[in-house]
Motif scaffolding. Structure first.
Motif, short mmCIF file in Angstrom:
data_model
loop_
_atom_site.label_atom_id
_atom_site.label_comp_id
_atom_site.label_asym_id
_atom_site.label_seq_id
_atom_site.Cartn_x
_atom_site.Cartn_y
_atom_site.Cartn_z
N GLU A 91 8.71 14.85 11.60
CA GLU A 91 8.95 14.83 13.04
C GLU A 91 10.42 14.68 13.40
N SER A 92 11.25 14.28 12.46
CA SER A 92 12.65 13.95 12.77
C SER A 92 13.49 15.20 12.97
N LYS A 93 14.61 15.03 13.70
CA LYS A 93 15.50 16.13 14.02
C LYS A 93 16.84 16.03 13.28
N GLY A 94 17.06 14.96 12.54
CA GLY A 94 18.37 14.68 11.97
C GLY A 94 18.72 15.52 10.76
N ASP A 95 20.03 15.54 10.48
CA ASP A 95 20.53 16.10 9.23
C ASP A 95 20.38 15.05 8.12
N LEU A 96 20.56 13.78 8.48
CA LEU A 96 20.40 12.67 7.54
C LEU A 96 19.32 11.74 8.08
N LEU A 97 18.28 11.53 7.28
CA LEU A 97 17.16 10.66 7.66
C LEU A 97 17.29 9.38 6.86
N VAL A 98 17.09 8.24 7.52
CA VAL A 98 17.38 6.95 6.88
C VAL A 98 16.18 6.03 7.01
N LEU A 99 15.79 5.43 5.88
CA LEU A 99 14.69 4.47 5.84
C LEU A 99 15.19 3.07 5.56
N ALA A 100 14.37 2.08 5.88
CA ALA A 100 14.72 0.68 5.69
C ALA A 100 14.55 0.25 4.24
N GLU A 101 15.00 -0.95 3.96
CA GLU A 101 14.85 -1.54 2.63
C GLU A 101 13.36 -1.69 2.29
N TYR A 102 13.00 -1.29 1.06
CA TYR A 102 11.64 -1.42 0.55
C TYR A 102 10.61 -0.75 1.49
N ALA A 103 10.96 0.41 2.00
CA ALA A 103 10.07 1.07 2.98
C ALA A 103 8.74 1.47 2.37
N LEU A 104 8.68 1.74 1.07
CA LEU A 104 7.43 2.14 0.44
C LEU A 104 6.51 0.97 0.13
N THR A 105 7.07 -0.22 -0.02
CA THR A 105 6.29 -1.35 -0.53
C THR A 105 6.21 -2.54 0.41
N GLY A 106 7.21 -2.71 1.27
CA GLY A 106 7.37 -3.96 1.98
C GLY A 106 8.35 -4.84 1.23
N SER A 107 8.83 -5.87 1.90
CA SER A 107 9.90 -6.70 1.37
C SER A 107 9.46 -7.55 0.18
N LEU A 108 10.30 -7.56 -0.85
CA LEU A 108 10.04 -8.44 -2.00
C LEU A 108 10.10 -9.90 -1.60
N ASN A 111 0.85 -1.19 0.00
CA ASN A 111 0.00 0.00 0.00
C ASN A 111 0.90 1.25 0.00
N ILE A 112 1.35 1.64 -1.18
CA ILE A 112 2.33 2.71 -1.28
C ILE A 112 1.77 4.03 -0.78
N GLU A 113 0.51 4.32 -1.04
CA GLU A 113 -0.07 5.59 -0.60
C GLU A 113 -0.07 5.70 0.92
N HIS A 114 -0.50 4.65 1.59
CA HIS A 114 -0.47 4.64 3.06
C HIS A 114 0.96 4.79 3.56
N ASN A 115 1.87 4.04 2.96
CA ASN A 115 3.25 4.04 3.42
C ASN A 115 3.93 5.39 3.19
N LEU A 116 3.59 6.05 2.09
CA LEU A 116 4.13 7.38 1.82
C LEU A 116 3.69 8.35 2.91
N ALA A 128 6.10 7.96 -6.04
CA ALA A 128 5.94 8.29 -4.63
C ALA A 128 7.15 9.07 -4.11
N LYS A 129 8.34 8.66 -4.49
CA LYS A 129 9.55 9.38 -4.06
C LYS A 129 9.49 10.85 -4.46
N ALA A 130 9.00 11.09 -5.66
CA ALA A 130 8.94 12.46 -6.17
C ALA A 130 8.00 13.34 -5.34
N ARG A 131 7.11 12.72 -4.57
CA ARG A 131 6.15 13.47 -3.77
C ARG A 131 6.61 13.70 -2.34
#
Length: 218
Positions: free
Chosen positions: A28-45, A14-19, A63-66
């Motif tokens: 909400e984050s305070k970092g200079d560099l924000l890091v997401l997990a593998e396949y964060a938009l879709t779930g694991s292949l 559910n890419i829309e929900h995940n986005l 989705a990334k472009a948004r």
């Protein structure tokens, strides 16, 4: 330099929900560099063998472009990506567009037509140098030099079955290389969170729910 490991609670496919979940944590984050997990938009292949990988790549790109990355911050996001007709598992640093593609795809990815990356990559940000390793890259660390880098980002997604084993592998790399390692994860139907900061035997992990792990690297 402050890093924020973003651990969203996603719904597989559910890419829309995940986005929306990702954007909320970005805001909400305070970092200079924000890091997401593998396949964060879709779930694991690996956990969705019937996935249409080219559709995943197309919808993930849209989705990334948004995603709105606040001024002065950078977001490292992992997705399937298509370049010149070829599929790769890639981390892209937004807004710069710099990419690192997984050097060692797992068997599920290779069966789906996902090709290995061809180049090592050192990122530089806020006076720090770091490398990214994605999932199955970790068992191949003997082929990935880390000289003159300040920390390592391990882009992953823990499950109850793999956490203990993989954490031992991360600790081994941290000790052998003298590196701090930040391991990203997400929360879903089969992924257990536990994004972690590892410095030798010192481990700090998020709980098994949506959240942000803030780490200061001097």
């Amino acid at each position: 330099m402050r890093l924020s490991l973003l651990q969203p609670r996603i719904i597989r496919g559910n890419i829309e929900h995940n986005l929306e979940a990702i954007q909320r944590l970005v805001n909400e984050s305070k970092g200079d560099l924000l890091v997401l997990a593998e396949y964060a938009l879709t779930g694991s292949l690996v956990l969705d063998l019937e996935a249409d990988v080219r559709d995943w790549a197309l919808r993930s790109a849209k989705a990334k472009a948004r995603i709105n990355v606040p001024a002065g911050k950078h977001l490292l996001i992992n997705t399937l990506a298509e370049f010149d007709g070829n599929l790769h598992n890639c981390c892209e640093l937004l807004p710069t567009g710099e990419c690192y593609c997984k050097l060692f795809p797992d068997q599920t990815e290779m069966d789906a037509g996902i090709l290995p990356g061809t180049e090592q990559k050192v990122f530089e940000l806020s006076g720090k140098r770091f490398k990214v390793v994605i999932c199955y890259d970790l068992p191949h660390m003997d082929k990935i030099p880390t000289d003159n880098v300040d920390f390592l980002l391990f882009i992953y997604h823990f499950t109850d079955d793999n956490f203990s084993r993989v954490m031992q592998e991360i600790k081994k790399v941290s000790k052998a290389r003298g590196l701090r390692v930040l391991a990203s994860s997400l929360v879903s139907d089969k992924n257990s969170g536990l994004s972690s900061f590892v410095d030798g035997d010192v481990i700090v992990s998020l709980p098994r729910r949506e959240g942000i792990l803030e780490v200061e690297i001097e």
